[in-house]
Motif scaffolding. Sequence first.
Motif, PDB file in Angstrom:
ATOM      1  N   VAL A 156       3.509 -12.439  10.820  1.00 38.05           N
ATOM      2  CA  VAL A 156       3.828 -12.518  12.302  1.00 38.05           C
ATOM      3  C   VAL A 156       3.451 -13.806  12.880  1.00 38.05           C
ATOM      4  CG1 VAL A 156       3.583 -11.462  14.746  1.00 38.05           C
ATOM      5  CG2 VAL A 156       3.426  -9.822  12.520  1.00 38.05           C
ATOM      6  N   ILE A 157       4.444 -14.475  13.371  1.00 43.14           N
ATOM      7  CA  ILE A 157       4.114 -15.637  14.080  1.00 43.14           C
ATOM      8  C   ILE A 157       4.396 -15.437  15.706  1.00 43.14           C
ATOM      9  CG2 ILE A 157       4.733 -18.239  14.134  1.00 43.14           C
ATOM     10  CD1 ILE A 157       5.702 -17.833  11.096  1.00 43.14           C
ATOM     11  N   VAL A 158       3.587 -16.047  16.450  1.00 43.45           N
ATOM     12  CA  VAL A 158       3.881 -16.128  18.015  1.00 43.45           C
ATOM     13  C   VAL A 158       4.143 -17.321  18.409  1.00 43.45           C
ATOM     14  CG1 VAL A 158       2.977 -15.138  20.203  1.00 43.45           C
ATOM     15  CG2 VAL A 158       2.449 -13.686  17.986  1.00 43.45           C
ATOM     16  N   GLY A 159       5.102 -17.498  19.199  1.00 45.05           N
ATOM     17  CA  GLY A 159       5.303 -18.997  19.673  1.00 45.05           C
ATOM     18  C   GLY A 159       6.231 -19.736  18.863  1.00 45.05           C
ATOM     19  N   TYR A 160       6.632 -20.777  19.426  1.00 46.07           N
ATOM     20  CA  TYR A 160       7.520 -21.759  18.589  1.00 46.07           C
ATOM     21  C   TYR A 160       6.563 -22.533  17.614  1.00 46.07           C
ATOM     22  CZ  TYR A 160      10.714 -25.345  17.012  1.00 46.07           C
ATOM     23  OH  TYR A 160      11.458 -26.119  16.362  1.00 46.07           O
ATOM     24  N   LYS A 161       6.419 -22.350  16.373  1.00 45.68           N
ATOM     25  CA  LYS A 161       5.438 -23.068  15.453  1.00 45.68           C
ATOM     26  C   LYS A 161       6.278 -23.373  14.266  1.00 45.68           C
ATOM     27  CE  LYS A 161       1.535 -20.913  17.311  1.00 45.68           C
ATOM     28  NZ  LYS A 161       0.679 -19.675  17.373  1.00 45.68           N
ATOM     29  N   GLU A 162       6.920 -24.533  14.405  1.00 45.48           N
ATOM     30  CA  GLU A 162       8.023 -24.844  13.454  1.00 45.48           C
ATOM     31  C   GLU A 162       7.323 -24.683  11.914  1.00 45.48           C
ATOM     32  OE1 GLU A 162      10.952 -28.430  12.132  1.00 45.48           O
ATOM     33  OE2 GLU A 162      10.375 -28.319  14.258  1.00 45.48           O
ATOM     34  N   LYS A 163       6.241 -25.583  11.897  1.00 46.15           N
ATOM     35  CA  LYS A 163       5.601 -25.582  10.551  1.00 46.15           C
ATOM     36  C   LYS A 163       5.234 -24.313  10.005  1.00 46.15           C
ATOM     37  CE  LYS A 163       1.720 -27.901   8.097  1.00 46.15           C
ATOM     38  NZ  LYS A 163       0.578 -28.286   7.746  1.00 46.15           N
ATOM     39  N   GLN A 164       4.430 -23.489  10.720  1.00 48.37           N
ATOM     40  CA  GLN A 164       4.290 -22.278  10.276  1.00 48.37           C
ATOM     41  C   GLN A 164       5.453 -21.331   9.974  1.00 48.37           C
ATOM     42  OE1 GLN A 164       1.879 -20.313  13.210  1.00 48.37           O
ATOM     43  NE2 GLN A 164      -0.141 -21.035  12.317  1.00 48.37           N
ATOM     44  N   ILE A 165       6.616 -21.207  10.858  1.00 52.87           N
ATOM     45  CA  ILE A 165       7.829 -20.571  10.373  1.00 52.87           C
ATOM     46  C   ILE A 165       8.359 -21.175   9.056  1.00 52.87           C
ATOM     47  CG2 ILE A 165      10.015 -20.321  11.452  1.00 52.87           C
ATOM     48  CD1 ILE A 165       9.071 -20.389  14.184  1.00 52.87           C
ATOM     49  N   LYS A 166       8.295 -22.393   8.819  1.00 51.95           N
ATOM     50  CA  LYS A 166       9.077 -22.953   7.652  1.00 51.95           C
ATOM     51  C   LYS A 166       8.327 -22.530   6.402  1.00 51.95           C
ATOM     52  CE  LYS A 166      11.932 -26.741   9.306  1.00 51.95           C
ATOM     53  NZ  LYS A 166      11.950 -28.023   9.224  1.00 51.95           N
ATOM     54  N   GLU A 167       6.905 -22.584   6.649  1.00 50.50           N
ATOM     55  CA  GLU A 167       6.056 -22.260   5.505  1.00 50.50           C
ATOM     56  C   GLU A 167       6.112 -20.619   5.046  1.00 50.50           C
ATOM     57  OE1 GLU A 167       2.094 -23.070   6.745  1.00 50.50           O
ATOM     58  OE2 GLU A 167       2.158 -25.288   6.395  1.00 50.50           O
ATOM     59  N   ALA A 168       6.471 -20.066   6.182  1.00 50.67           N
ATOM     60  CA  ALA A 168       6.871 -18.335   5.934  1.00 50.67           C
ATOM     61  C   ALA A 168       8.058 -18.132   5.260  1.00 50.67           C
ATOM     62  CB  ALA A 168       6.554 -17.481   7.297  1.00 50.67           C
ATOM     63  N   LEU A 169       8.872 -19.001   5.586  1.00 50.47           N
ATOM     64  CA  LEU A 169      10.185 -18.706   4.814  1.00 50.47           C
ATOM     65  C   LEU A 169      10.367 -19.692   3.326  1.00 50.47           C
ATOM     66  CD1 LEU A 169      12.300 -19.437   8.019  1.00 50.47           C
ATOM     67  CD2 LEU A 169      12.342 -17.290   6.669  1.00 50.47           C
ATOM     68  N   GLY A 170       9.184 -20.412   3.122  1.00 55.80           N
ATOM     69  CA  GLY A 170       9.154 -20.776   1.736  1.00 55.80           C
ATOM     70  C   GLY A 170      10.101 -22.306   1.699  1.00 55.80           C
TER      71      GLY A 170
END
Length: 88
Positions: free
Chosen positions: A69-83
């Motif tokens: 779960v990611i809260v907010g616009y966190k591009e780096k974390q989103i990309k990491e979670a998606l691989g």
Amino acid sequence: MAKDKTTLYALSTCSHCKSTKRLLSECNVEYEYIEVDDLEGEERKAILADIRELNPRCSFPTIKINEIVIVGYKEKQIKEALGIKNES
């Protein structure tokens, strides 16, 4: 290989939500998009309860990628979670 299950809980008027939606689209990610402020009645209550389980503050955007779960616009974390590798 299993596909990522991604859900974006957003508000139609939220600039961070729009940025997150754009990022997911640019990365060619298939995702479920739920615009919470467009829901009404019991459906809205149920979705808000789901969001509070993931993010007790119930802030937006709330993104669920598989079990992350990611809260907010966190591009780096989103990309990491998606691989997705970040280009440096």
